[in-house]
Scaffold this active site. Structure first.
Site, PDB file in Angstrom:
ATOM      1  N   GLN A 264       1.331  -1.573  -0.166  1.00 17.14           N
ATOM      2  CA  GLN A 264       0.216   0.086  -0.363  1.00 17.14           C
ATOM      3  C   GLN A 264       0.383   1.496  -0.412  1.00 17.14           C
ATOM      4  O   GLN A 264       0.670   2.258  -0.532  1.00 17.14           O
ATOM      5  CB  GLN A 264      -0.963  -0.370   1.567  1.00 17.14           C
ATOM      6  CG  GLN A 264      -2.118  -1.334   1.218  1.00 17.14           C
ATOM      7  CD  GLN A 264      -2.914  -1.390  -0.088  1.00 17.14           C
ATOM      8  OE1 GLN A 264      -3.486  -0.237  -0.344  1.00 17.14           O
ATOM      9  NE2 GLN A 264      -2.358  -2.448  -0.747  1.00 17.14           N
ATOM     10  N   HIS A 267       1.839   2.787  -3.316  1.00 18.94           N
ATOM     11  CA  HIS A 267       0.463   3.601  -4.055  1.00 18.94           C
ATOM     12  C   HIS A 267       0.737   4.553  -4.065  1.00 18.94           C
ATOM     13  O   HIS A 267       0.800   5.534  -5.492  1.00 18.94           O
ATOM     14  CB  HIS A 267      -0.298   3.422  -3.343  1.00 18.94           C
ATOM     15  CG  HIS A 267      -1.114   2.082  -3.886  1.00 18.94           C
ATOM     16  ND1 HIS A 267      -1.749   1.938  -5.258  1.00 18.94           N
ATOM     17  CD2 HIS A 267      -1.942   0.851  -3.247  1.00 18.94           C
ATOM     18  CE1 HIS A 267      -2.289   0.773  -5.476  1.00 18.94           C
ATOM     19  NE2 HIS A 267      -1.973   0.486  -4.346  1.00 18.94           N
ATOM     20  N   GLU A 332      -9.828   0.764   5.474  1.00 19.00           N
ATOM     21  CA  GLU A 332      -9.842   0.631   3.978  1.00 19.00           C
ATOM     22  C   GLU A 332      -9.318  -1.330   4.064  1.00 19.00           C
ATOM     23  O   GLU A 332     -10.896  -2.399   3.338  1.00 19.00           O
ATOM     24  CB  GLU A 332      -9.331   0.478   2.750  1.00 19.00           C
ATOM     25  CG  GLU A 332      -9.113   0.658   1.970  1.00 19.00           C
ATOM     26  CD  GLU A 332      -7.921   1.437   0.832  1.00 19.00           C
ATOM     27  OE1 GLU A 332      -8.637   1.223  -0.689  1.00 19.00           O
ATOM     28  OE2 GLU A 332      -7.307   1.844   0.647  1.00 19.00           O
ATOM     29  N   HIS A 333      -8.433  -1.154   3.740  1.00 24.50           N
ATOM     30  CA  HIS A 333      -8.334  -2.877   3.636  1.00 24.50           C
ATOM     31  C   HIS A 333      -8.040  -2.795   5.569  1.00 24.50           C
ATOM     32  O   HIS A 333      -7.059  -2.730   5.807  1.00 24.50           O
ATOM     33  CB  HIS A 333      -6.715  -3.304   2.751  1.00 24.50           C
ATOM     34  CG  HIS A 333      -6.849  -2.981   1.725  1.00 24.50           C
ATOM     35  ND1 HIS A 333      -6.611  -1.094   1.134  1.00 24.50           N
ATOM     36  CD2 HIS A 333      -7.638  -2.632   0.751  1.00 24.50           C
ATOM     37  CE1 HIS A 333      -6.650  -0.992  -0.188  1.00 24.50           C
ATOM     38  NE2 HIS A 333      -7.361  -2.498  -0.477  1.00 24.50           N
ATOM     39  N   ASP A 366      -6.446  -7.439  -4.598  1.00 17.31           N
ATOM     40  CA  ASP A 366      -6.108  -5.731  -5.416  1.00 17.31           C
ATOM     41  C   ASP A 366      -6.769  -6.324  -7.182  1.00 17.31           C
ATOM     42  O   ASP A 366      -7.179  -5.605  -8.002  1.00 17.31           O
ATOM     43  CB  ASP A 366      -4.950  -4.950  -6.043  1.00 17.31           C
ATOM     44  CG  ASP A 366      -5.150  -3.533  -4.603  1.00 17.31           C
ATOM     45  OD1 ASP A 366      -5.949  -3.049  -4.013  1.00 17.31           O
ATOM     46  OD2 ASP A 366      -3.626  -3.999  -4.028  1.00 17.31           O
ATOM     47  N   HIS A 425     -53.774  16.366   0.277  1.00 15.03           N
ATOM     48  CA  HIS A 425     -53.657  14.996   0.626  1.00 15.03           C
ATOM     49  C   HIS A 425     -54.769  13.906   1.448  1.00 15.03           C
ATOM     50  O   HIS A 425     -54.977  12.879   0.651  1.00 15.03           O
ATOM     51  CB  HIS A 425     -51.903  14.314   1.505  1.00 15.03           C
ATOM     52  CG  HIS A 425     -50.841  14.494   1.059  1.00 15.03           C
ATOM     53  ND1 HIS A 425     -50.303  16.798   0.274  1.00 15.03           N
ATOM     54  CD2 HIS A 425     -49.846  14.234   0.503  1.00 15.03           C
ATOM     55  CE1 HIS A 425     -49.169  15.705  -0.109  1.00 15.03           C
ATOM     56  NE2 HIS A 425     -48.409  15.147   0.138  1.00 15.03           N
TER      57      HIS A 425
END
Length: 435
Positions: A264, A267, A332-333, A366, A425
């Site tokens: 990660q 990235h 996230e992971h 991934d 209504h």
């Protein structure tokens, strides 16, 4: 090179909560200057359409063409790019697409309905969106996996028209990315990027069709544009930097864990990699493995900065304390590199994706495991879910009231409507009582 200053935290320290908050802090909102520049680009695309697209593409992507059609790739060009790829890449893309498709088939929503005793019909009709736009960045990494992960659930959902936008800096576009589009069933690609691509997909131009939803990652201009067109179209999410949280009991090879943290960190310098363990000696061993392996990686400079600025090794008194930290971080992971990882699932409430066991590195998710890799970041796993088929389907309520049901429900609606002082209504419902 100097030793990596990887942050070490102890969950038992009095100031740990504040240290963790500081570590997790991330502000993804763009500044006023970016907001205004994006707003101007969107306005220009809305007003001048293709002409503005050509100008922005020449300015930002250094790709000047005479005709907008030169920015459009059809099925033949996409297929040709796939055929130019080495056989191993063709096979890997095909396998990944098949696995992602198979997994997402299980997410298909179904229409349903039932009738009450008096004949009233109630239900839900599930239908797909008509057209979706996939945005794929054109940076240094050719994100073929992003194409598959964003396009395949839309295809499985039944979206009839999936188009793709990706920039072609200096006129170059990756065959690997185009090959991924081929296996994902995309047959129309626009070589446009940035905020101008998002604006074109949202509002349409003479050449680019307006879509119902835009998905896919991008830089701060893309993310800001997605924010600004939301409401005109749907979007997936505003994603922050990638994250991984590994929980390990100390029994996994330290080099495996080091490489998982790297996966990660490479990235982006803002990506976040955190390891939790009760074993201080194991944390030391992982830190040593990081130092040893880091120089062997092509993106070592990015990884080093990411780990030093946003990474951490966290020691807990007992591994039983880890689930509370996981839920606090909402990663996230999440890798559970422990014995019997499935027994942890009842304790984990907030995570984008959970990777179970020592032989399940996040990298498999991934690319080719099957579940989607488009996941909530920056703690938003507390209320967001992974991208899926459900993001490309709509649910329409079905209500078919019988004459007898109208008398029963009309009386209830009348009371509620008059309580809200909405007499039209009430009278609309009451008219059915007289039938």
């Amino acid at each position: 090179m100097s030793k990596l200053p990887l942050r070490r935290l102890d969950a038992q320290n009095p100031g740990f909560a504040q240290e963790l908050d500081a570590l997790l802090a991330w502000e993804s909102v763009s500044d006023a200057n970016v907001q205004q520049r994006v707003a101007d680009i969107i306005a220009d695309i809305r007003q001048r359409g293709d002409a503005a697209l050509l100008e922005f593409t020449a300015r930002f992507d250094r790709f000047q063409v005479d005709n907008i059609q030169q920015l459009v790739l059809g099925a033949d060009a996409i297929s040709a790019a796939f055929n130019r790829l080495p056989t191993d890449q063709q096979q890997a893309l095909s396998v990944a697409a098949e696995r992602v498709e198979s997994y997402h088939q299980h997410q298909l929503g179904k229409s349903w309905q039932y009738r009450e005793d008096n004949g009233t019909l109630l239900g839900q009709q599930v239908t797909a969106m008509d057209r979706v736009g996939i945005y794929v960045p054109g940076g240094t990494a050719p994100l073929a996996s992003s194409v598959i992960m964003n396009a395949m659930p839309a295809r499985v959902a039944g979206v009839s028209d999936v188009v793709m936008a990706t920039p072609a800096p200096d006129g170059n576009v990756s065959d690997f990315v185009l090959g991924a589009a081929h296996v994902a069933g995309i047959d129309r690609i626009f070589l446009i990027g940035g905020a101008q691509a998002i604006a074109a997909l949202a509002y349409g131009t003479e050449t680019v069709p307006a879509v119902d939803k835009i998905v896919g990652p991008g830089n701060i201009y893309v993310a800001t544009a997605k924010q600004q067109v939301f409401g005109r179209v749907g979007i997936d999410m505003i994603a922050g930097p990638s994250e991984i949280l590994v929980v390990c009991d100390g029994k996994t090879d330290p080099e495996w864990i080091a490489l998982d943290l790297f996966s990660q960190a490479e990235h982006d310098v803002d990506a976040q990699s955190i390891l939790i363990s009760q074993d201080g000696n194991f944390l030391d061993a992982v830190n040593d493995a990081i130092e040893r392996l880091l120089p062997t990686l092509e993106r070592a400079d990015i990884i080093r900065q990411s780990l030093s600025e946003r990474g951490a090794l966290i020691q807990v008194a007992d591994l039983a304390d880890a689930p509370a930290l996981v839920n606090r971080i909402a990663p996230e992971h999440l890798e559970l590199s422990v014995d019997d990882p499935e027994s942890w699932l009842g304790s984990i409430r907030h995570a984008g994706a959970i990777f179970l066991g020592r032989h399940t590195p996040e990298a498999l998710g991934d690319y080719c495991a099957g579940p989607n890799h488009v996941l909530p970041t920056s703690g938003t796993a507390r209320f967001f879910s992974p991208l899926g088929v459900y993001d490309f389907q709509k649910r329409t309520s079905l209500i078919g009231v019988s004459p007898q049901g109208a008398k029963t429900l009309g009386a209830v609606a009348s009371v509620l409507a008059r309580g809200e002082q909405l007499t039209a209504h009430a009278r609309s419902a009451e008219k059915r009582l007289d039938d």
